[in-house]
Design a protein around this motif. Structure first.
Motif, PDB file in Angstrom:
ATOM      1  N   SER A 148       0.827  -1.217   0.000  1.00  0.00           N
ATOM      2  CA  SER A 148       0.000   0.000   0.000  1.00  0.00           C
ATOM      3  C   SER A 148       0.857   1.261   0.000  1.00  0.00           C
ATOM      4  O   SER A 148       0.638   2.194   0.784  1.00  0.00           O
ATOM      5  CB  SER A 148      -0.984  -0.020   1.173  1.00  0.00           C
ATOM      6  OG  SER A 148      -1.900  -1.089   0.988  1.00  0.00           O
ATOM      7  N   GLY A 149       1.854   1.270  -0.862  1.00  0.00           N
ATOM      8  CA  GLY A 149       2.688   2.451  -1.070  1.00  0.00           C
ATOM      9  C   GLY A 149       3.870   2.593  -0.140  1.00  0.00           C
ATOM     10  O   GLY A 149       4.733   3.448  -0.340  1.00  0.00           O
ATOM     11  N   LYS A 150       3.938   1.755   0.910  1.00  0.00           N
ATOM     12  CA  LYS A 150       5.045   1.870   1.875  1.00  0.00           C
ATOM     13  C   LYS A 150       6.095   0.799   1.594  1.00  0.00           C
ATOM     14  O   LYS A 150       5.769  -0.375   1.449  1.00  0.00           O
ATOM     15  CB  LYS A 150       4.520   1.728   3.305  1.00  0.00           C
ATOM     16  CG  LYS A 150       3.636   2.899   3.727  1.00  0.00           C
ATOM     17  CD  LYS A 150       3.300   2.844   5.202  1.00  0.00           C
ATOM     18  CE  LYS A 150       2.630   4.132   5.684  1.00  0.00           C
ATOM     19  NZ  LYS A 150       1.467   4.528   4.891  1.00  0.00           N
ATOM     20  N   ILE A 151       7.364   1.235   1.554  1.00  0.00           N
ATOM     21  CA  ILE A 151       8.444   0.290   1.262  1.00  0.00           C
ATOM     22  C   ILE A 151       8.650  -0.683   2.428  1.00  0.00           C
ATOM     23  O   ILE A 151       8.342  -0.370   3.569  1.00  0.00           O
ATOM     24  CB  ILE A 151       9.773   1.019   0.927  1.00  0.00           C
ATOM     25  CG1 ILE A 151      10.219   1.935   2.075  1.00  0.00           C
ATOM     26  CG2 ILE A 151       9.670   1.790  -0.368  1.00  0.00           C
ATOM     27  CD1 ILE A 151      11.586   2.603   1.852  1.00  0.00           C
ATOM     28  N   ILE A 152       9.165  -1.850   2.102  1.00  0.00           N
ATOM     29  CA  ILE A 152       9.421  -2.883   3.107  1.00  0.00           C
ATOM     30  C   ILE A 152      10.356  -2.332   4.193  1.00  0.00           C
ATOM     31  O   ILE A 152      11.362  -1.671   3.889  1.00  0.00           O
ATOM     32  CB  ILE A 152      10.022  -4.150   2.439  1.00  0.00           C
ATOM     33  CG1 ILE A 152      10.215  -5.280   3.454  1.00  0.00           C
ATOM     34  CG2 ILE A 152      11.300  -3.854   1.687  1.00  0.00           C
ATOM     35  CD1 ILE A 152      10.615  -6.625   2.817  1.00  0.00           C
ATOM     36  N   PRO A 153      10.060  -2.547   5.469  1.00  0.00           N
ATOM     37  CA  PRO A 153      10.934  -2.030   6.540  1.00  0.00           C
ATOM     38  C   PRO A 153      12.331  -2.651   6.483  1.00  0.00           C
ATOM     39  O   PRO A 153      12.494  -3.811   6.062  1.00  0.00           O
ATOM     40  CB  PRO A 153      10.221  -2.458   7.828  1.00  0.00           C
ATOM     41  CG  PRO A 153       8.824  -2.787   7.416  1.00  0.00           C
ATOM     42  CD  PRO A 153       8.894  -3.251   6.000  1.00  0.00           C
ATOM     43  N   LYS A 154      13.331  -1.879   6.912  1.00  0.00           N
ATOM     44  CA  LYS A 154      14.721  -2.375   6.929  1.00  0.00           C
ATOM     45  C   LYS A 154      14.837  -3.658   7.737  1.00  0.00           C
ATOM     46  O   LYS A 154      15.521  -4.593   7.340  1.00  0.00           O
ATOM     47  CB  LYS A 154      15.654  -1.313   7.531  1.00  0.00           C
ATOM     48  CG  LYS A 154      16.021  -0.210   6.571  1.00  0.00           C
ATOM     49  CD  LYS A 154      16.992   0.764   7.211  1.00  0.00           C
ATOM     50  CE  LYS A 154      17.304   1.894   6.239  1.00  0.00           C
ATOM     51  NZ  LYS A 154      18.144   2.938   6.845  1.00  0.00           N
ATOM     52  N   LYS A 155      14.128  -3.684   8.876  1.00  0.00           N
ATOM     53  CA  LYS A 155      14.255  -4.860   9.756  1.00  0.00           C
ATOM     54  C   LYS A 155      13.740  -6.124   9.058  1.00  0.00           C
ATOM     55  O   LYS A 155      14.219  -7.229   9.319  1.00  0.00           O
ATOM     56  CB  LYS A 155      13.546  -4.630  11.098  1.00  0.00           C
ATOM     57  CG  LYS A 155      12.047  -4.448  10.998  1.00  0.00           C
ATOM     58  CD  LYS A 155      11.428  -4.240  12.382  1.00  0.00           C
ATOM     59  CE  LYS A 155       9.908  -4.127  12.245  1.00  0.00           C
ATOM     60  NZ  LYS A 155       9.240  -3.798  13.499  1.00  0.00           N
ATOM     61  N   SER A 156      12.775  -5.971   8.144  1.00  0.00           N
ATOM     62  CA  SER A 156      12.250  -7.126   7.416  1.00  0.00           C
ATOM     63  C   SER A 156      13.264  -7.653   6.413  1.00  0.00           C
ATOM     64  O   SER A 156      13.407  -8.857   6.226  1.00  0.00           O
ATOM     65  CB  SER A 156      10.948  -6.763   6.693  1.00  0.00           C
ATOM     66  OG  SER A 156       9.968  -6.351   7.621  1.00  0.00           O
TER      67      SER A 156
END
Length: 396
Positions: free
Chosen positions: A84-92
C-alpha cells in the motif's frame, strides 16, 4: 547482500539464470508464500512498471491492502517491495537475509531470485489482499513466474535483452507469453502484427480468455503520470480492472478515476516523464530502448524551448547503432557514465555518438554532467536526462 548475490541490472549477463529450479526450491524452503495471496502478473518490454503502479494505486484507492513488486529500484533497494505504497521495513530485509542466509549462499541464488522470495514472503506475512507482480526479465523463466494470478497482462513487445529472449519480436513474444496460465485471462496492451498470432496461440493452448486492449472501445481516462505513452498503459489497466470486477473485486468507478490520478501519491513512482524543475525546465525519463526512447522524443518535440540540453548515460549492453539515431542532432550533449559496473565509459559513448552527429562534452559522473547542463541552460531552455534507469537514479 549485494556482494553475495550478483544483480543483473548492475552487472549484466553473469547474474542472469534462465531456470526456475532455484526459485521453486526457495519457495518450498519458505513454505510457498505465493500461494497465500492473490495476484496480477505483468510482463512486457515497456510500460510494465507504469502499468503495475497504476493498477496498485487503483486497488489501494478501492481500500485493498496491495503488495507491489517491481524492478529495478532507483535509490533504495526497498522500493522493489511495497505494501500500500510503503516500502518494506529495513528490519524485514535484514531479518529475511539473517534467517535464510545459509540457504541462499548454499544454493547460489541470484540477487533477483532472492528478492522475489523476500517479496513473496513479506506479502504473505503482512497478509496483502492482492499483489501486483512485475516480471523482471522475459516471462517464461522469470523468477516471478511461479504464481497463478487472477489475470495476466503483457504490455508490449520490443527488441530488448535480445541476448536472453531472442532476436525477433515473435521469439521475444513467446518468452513473455510464458506467463499465460491455464484458464487465467490475459490482457495484451498493444496489438502488433508480428506477435498477435503468438499470443492467440498460447492463450488457446491454455484455455485463457484473451483481450487486446487496443481493439476495445474504452472511455478516456486520465492519470497524473504525464508521458503521452501512458495512454496505452491506461487502456490495459482499465481492461484489467474490468476483468477483476467480473471476478468479484469491488472497484468502484470513483476509485478507478482517483487511483489513476494519484499514482505518484499512492505508490511514489518516479522517473516516468518526471518534471524536476521549471526554469530551466528539467525532464527525466527512464526509457532506454528503441521503442521507449522513440515515444519520449516524440513527446519532446511538442515541448517549447530555445535550446535542448541532453544529459546522457547508458549501460554497456545497449545497441548504440539502434538507439543513437533517435537522438536529436540539434541538442547539446553531456556524456556521462552511470555509477554501476554495467555503465558504459563516457568517452566511448561520446565517440560513438559523434558518428551520429551528436556532439558534446564528457564528464566524470552523471551528477557533474547534470550540474553542467543546468549551469549552461537559460530559463527558456530544456534539460533532458536519460538513456538509462541508472542515469535518472543519480539525479532524482
Amino acid at each position: 547482500m549485494f556482494q553475495q548475490l550478483p544483480m543483473f541490472q548492475r552487472v549484466g549477463a553473469q547474474a542472469f539464470k534462465k531456470d526456475l529450479t532455484r526459485t521453486i526450491k526457495l519457495a518450498d524452503h519458505l513454505g510457498n508464500p505465493h500461494k497465500n495471496f492473490r495476484s496480477v502478473h505483468i510482463a512486457g518490454t515497456n510500460g510494465k512498471g507504469s502499468t503495475s503502479h497504476m493498477l496498485a494505486s487503483v486497488l489501494q484507492q478501492a481500500g485493498y491492502k496491495v503488495g507491489l513488486y517491481t524492478s529495478p529500484h532507483l535509490k533504495d533497494f526497498r522500493e522493489r517491495i511495497k505494501v500500500s505504497g510503503k516500502i518494506i521495513p529495513k528490519k524485514s530485509v535484514v531479518g529475511f537475509i539473517k534467517e535464510h542466509k545459509e540457504f541462499l549462499i548454499e544454493n547460489e541464488l541470484s540477487f533477483f531470485e532472492m528478492t522475489v522470495g523476500m517479496a513473496f514472503d513479506h506479502f504473505a506475512k503482512v497478509k496483502v489482499d492482492i499483489a501486483i507482480i512485475e516480471v523482471g526479465l522475459g516471462g517464461r523463466l522469470d523468477s516471478t513466474n511461479i504464481i497463478t494470478p487472477e489475470v495476466s497482462v503483457i504490455t508490449n513487445i520490443g527488441l530488448d535483452h535480445t541476448a536472453f529472449l531472442g532476436t525477433t519480436l515473435p521469439e521475444i513474444a513467446r518468452e513473455k507469453a510464458g506467463i499465460i496460465k491455464d484458464s487465467v485471462p490475459v490482457i495484451i496492451s498493444e496489438k502488433q502484427k508480428e506477435t498477435t498470432g503468438v499470443f492467440t496461440e498460447e492463450a488457446k493452448k491454455h484455455n485463457a480468455q484473451i483481450y487486446f486492449a487496443q481493439d476495445l472501445n474504452i472511455p478516456k481516462y486520465h492519470t497524473d503520470l504525464k508521458g503521452d505513452y501512458q495512454n496505452k498503459n491506461i487502456k490495459s489497466v482499465i481492461v484489467t480492472v474490468q476483468v477483476l470486477r467480473e471476478k468479484g473485486w469491488k472497484i468502484p468507478e470513483e476509485c478507478l478515476k482517483n487511483g489513476l490520478n494519484s499514482v505518484k501519491l499512492n505508490t511514489s513512482l518516479q522517473g516516468r516523464w518526471d518534471i524536476l524543475q521549471k526554469k530551466p525546465k528539467v525532464i527525466c525519463d527512464t526509457a532506454h530502448n528503441t521503442e521507449g526512447l522513440s515515444l519520449v522524443f516524440k513527446q519532446l518535440k511538442k515541448e517549447k524551448f530555445q535550446q535542448l540540453h541532453i544529459v546522457l548515460g547508458v549501460v554497456n549492453d545497449k545497441d548504440l547503432d539502434k538507439i543513437l539515431p533517435l537522438f536529436p542532432t540539434s541538442a547539446i550533449y553531456y556524456f556521462s557514465k552511470p555509477g554501476v559496473p554495467r555503465g558504459l565509459d563516457s568517452e566511448i559513448l561520446q565517440k560513438k555518438a559523434s558518428e551520429f552527429k551528436l556532439e558534446g562534452r564528457v564528464f566524470n559522473s552523471v551528477s557533474e554532467a547534470y550540474d553542467a547542463a543546468k549551469d549552461a541552460a537559460l530559463d527558456e531552455d530544456l534539460v533532458f536526462v536519460g538513456g538509462s534507469t541508472f542515469t535518472v537514479a543519480e539525479i532524482i
